[in-house]
Design a protein around this motif. Structure first.
Motif, mmCIF file in Angstrom:
data_model
loop_
_atom_site.group_PDB
_atom_site.id
_atom_site.type_symbol
_atom_site.label_atom_id
_atom_site.label_comp_id
_atom_site.label_asym_id
_atom_site.label_seq_id
_atom_site.Cartn_x
_atom_site.Cartn_y
_atom_site.Cartn_z
ATOM 1 N N ARG A 59 -2.937 26.216 15.594
ATOM 2 C CA ARG A 59 -3.065 25.360 14.416
ATOM 3 C C ARG A 59 -1.906 25.619 13.438
ATOM 4 O O ARG A 59 -1.346 24.678 12.870
ATOM 5 C CB ARG A 59 -4.398 25.623 13.714
ATOM 6 C CG ARG A 59 -5.628 25.295 14.536
ATOM 7 C CD ARG A 59 -6.891 25.526 13.719
ATOM 8 N NE ARG A 59 -8.083 25.548 14.583
ATOM 9 C CZ ARG A 59 -9.288 25.209 14.179
ATOM 10 N NH1 ARG A 59 -9.482 24.810 12.936
ATOM 11 N NH2 ARG A 59 -10.313 25.257 15.000
ATOM 12 N N ARG A 67 -6.960 21.446 5.816
ATOM 13 C CA ARG A 67 -7.296 20.386 6.765
ATOM 14 C C ARG A 67 -7.602 20.945 8.142
ATOM 15 O O ARG A 67 -8.460 20.417 8.863
ATOM 16 C CB ARG A 67 -6.130 19.404 6.833
ATOM 17 C CG ARG A 67 -6.385 18.193 7.694
ATOM 18 C CD ARG A 67 -5.331 17.163 7.449
ATOM 19 N NE ARG A 67 -5.648 15.924 8.123
ATOM 20 C CZ ARG A 67 -5.028 14.775 7.901
ATOM 21 N NH1 ARG A 67 -4.076 14.703 7.011
ATOM 22 N NH2 ARG A 67 -5.369 13.689 8.562
ATOM 23 N N PHE A 68 -6.898 22.004 8.523
ATOM 24 C CA PHE A 68 -7.091 22.597 9.843
ATOM 25 C C PHE A 68 -8.049 23.790 9.807
ATOM 26 O O PHE A 68 -8.079 24.583 10.747
ATOM 27 C CB PHE A 68 -5.753 23.008 10.443
ATOM 28 C CG PHE A 68 -5.005 21.872 11.091
ATOM 29 C CD1 PHE A 68 -5.181 21.571 12.429
ATOM 30 C CD2 PHE A 68 -4.151 21.074 10.353
ATOM 31 C CE1 PHE A 68 -4.516 20.519 13.018
ATOM 32 C CE2 PHE A 68 -3.473 20.015 10.935
ATOM 33 C CZ PHE A 68 -3.660 19.735 12.275
ATOM 34 N N ASP A 102 -9.621 16.968 16.813
ATOM 35 C CA ASP A 102 -9.879 15.804 15.960
ATOM 36 C C ASP A 102 -8.970 15.791 14.744
ATOM 37 O O ASP A 102 -8.457 14.734 14.349
ATOM 38 C CB ASP A 102 -11.347 15.801 15.512
ATOM 39 C CG ASP A 102 -12.311 15.483 16.642
ATOM 40 O OD1 ASP A 102 -11.845 14.963 17.680
ATOM 41 O OD2 ASP A 102 -13.507 15.767 16.493
ATOM 42 N N SER A 103 -8.744 16.959 14.136
ATOM 43 C CA SER A 103 -7.850 17.040 12.978
ATOM 44 C C SER A 103 -6.425 16.653 13.368
ATOM 45 O O SER A 103 -5.737 15.935 12.633
ATOM 46 C CB SER A 103 -7.862 18.459 12.393
ATOM 47 O OG SER A 103 -9.137 18.785 11.879
ATOM 48 N N ASP A 138 -6.220 12.837 13.990
ATOM 49 C CA ASP A 138 -6.192 12.093 12.727
ATOM 50 C C ASP A 138 -4.818 12.176 12.081
ATOM 51 O O ASP A 138 -4.304 11.176 11.552
ATOM 52 C CB ASP A 138 -7.245 12.649 11.769
ATOM 53 C CG ASP A 138 -8.669 12.330 12.201
ATOM 54 O OD1 ASP A 138 -8.844 11.434 13.046
ATOM 55 O OD2 ASP A 138 -9.593 12.998 11.711
#
Length: 293
Positions: free
Chosen positions: A137, A116-117, A166-167, A170
């Motif tokens: 991250r 995801r990252f 953005d990740s 979310d």
């Protein structure tokens, strides 16, 4: 609900945090802002039990917080606390196991978050081989393993590129939609304004403002912009107002006397065309400067 009540911490003669109180409601993001040395990190460390509390208390679900409660929290400290010479997948799985996940479940969750990252191809890399942004991250992933009961994040967006931001956004919104309270500090006021349901402002160890962004924007002296068909110079002579800016037919005024804005509109309409009369609410950066001045 996470509640901070009258928290105080002294270092010798210096009071770093001075009777600070605020709430982090369930399912909401609370932004924690203030200049360097304002007391944000010290407050977060007391919330997490990293530092002792001289006065005050932290409540979780309406009762004094316990060590076991804190073990269910996700915490991201200001300083990175991972191992630079270990593969990122191995150490994240180890951290997840320490927090109670079985190895298979831990590996699955860690792998999903790395993908995801944008780190799915870097799982065998040592942390020290990553850029500072990618190390951030990894630190974020470590703080949310496993699914936390609450999140306390100290500058989580520092060093992140727009895609990683953005990740992160979310992910945080997924947690708040499930009722998880989130407290995070940041110097990026535009991001705080966009994300947060509530805001807490510290200055010199004291809470100087708190509330929703809307409440804080509405709390100051009312300002209005008036746009006329003709010259607005006459506005300077109106009582109960302070003219902040005047340019041709446009005036920005601050209301210093109740009802002065109504008298202004009445006078303007009697003189000619009124194209616009609207309240102007300050940006978060302006609120911050005024609160910490």
């Amino acid at each position: 609900m996470l509640e901070i009540r009258e928290l105080t911490r002294r270092f010798g003669e210096n009071t770093a945090v001075d009777h600070v109180s605020f709430e982090v409601p369930a399912g909401q993001m609370t932004g924690f802002v203030g200049g360097n040395g304002a007391g944000k990190t010290t407050t977060m460390r007391m919330v997490m039990g990293v530092l002792g509390i001289d006065e005050g208390e932290v409540l979780w679900q309406g009762r004094p917080i316990t060590r076991l409660d804190r073990r269910t929290f996700g915490y991201m400290p200001e300083e990175r606390g991972l191992y630079p010479k270990q593969p990122i997948l191995d150490q994240l799985v180890y951290i997840a196991q320490l927090k109670g996940l079985e190895r298979v479940a831990a590996r699955t969750q860690v792998s999903e978050l790395l993908e995801r990252f944008g780190l799915g191809e870097r799982t065998r890399d040592h942390l020290e081989k990553l850029s500072l942004g990618n190390q951030q991250r990894v630190q974020i992933i470590a703080s949310v393993l496993p699914r936390p009961a609450a999140l306390v994040l100290d500058e989580p967006f520092s060093g992140l590129d727009p895609l990683a931001v953005d990740s992160m956004v979310d992910l945080l919104r997924e947690y708040t939609s499930d009722g998880i309270p989130v407290l995070f500090s940041s110097h990026q006021l535009d991001l705080v304004e966009r994300l947060c349901d509530r805001l807490v402002v510290l200055a010199h160890g004291r809470r100087v403002a708190a509330g929703t962004v809307t409440e804080l924007r509405d709390a100051g002296v009312p300002r209005f912009r008036l746009v006329l068909g003709g010259d607005a110079g006459w506005v300077r002579d109106q009582s109960g107002l302070e003219v902040l800016d005047l340019d041709g037919g446009t005036a920005l005024v601050e209301v210093r006397q109740e009802g002065a804005e109504q008298r202004l509109v009445a006078e303007a309409t009697s003189r000619g065309d009124v194209h616009e009369f609207v309240r102007v609410r300050p940006a978060l950066s302006e609120i911050y400067r005024e609160a910490t001045a």
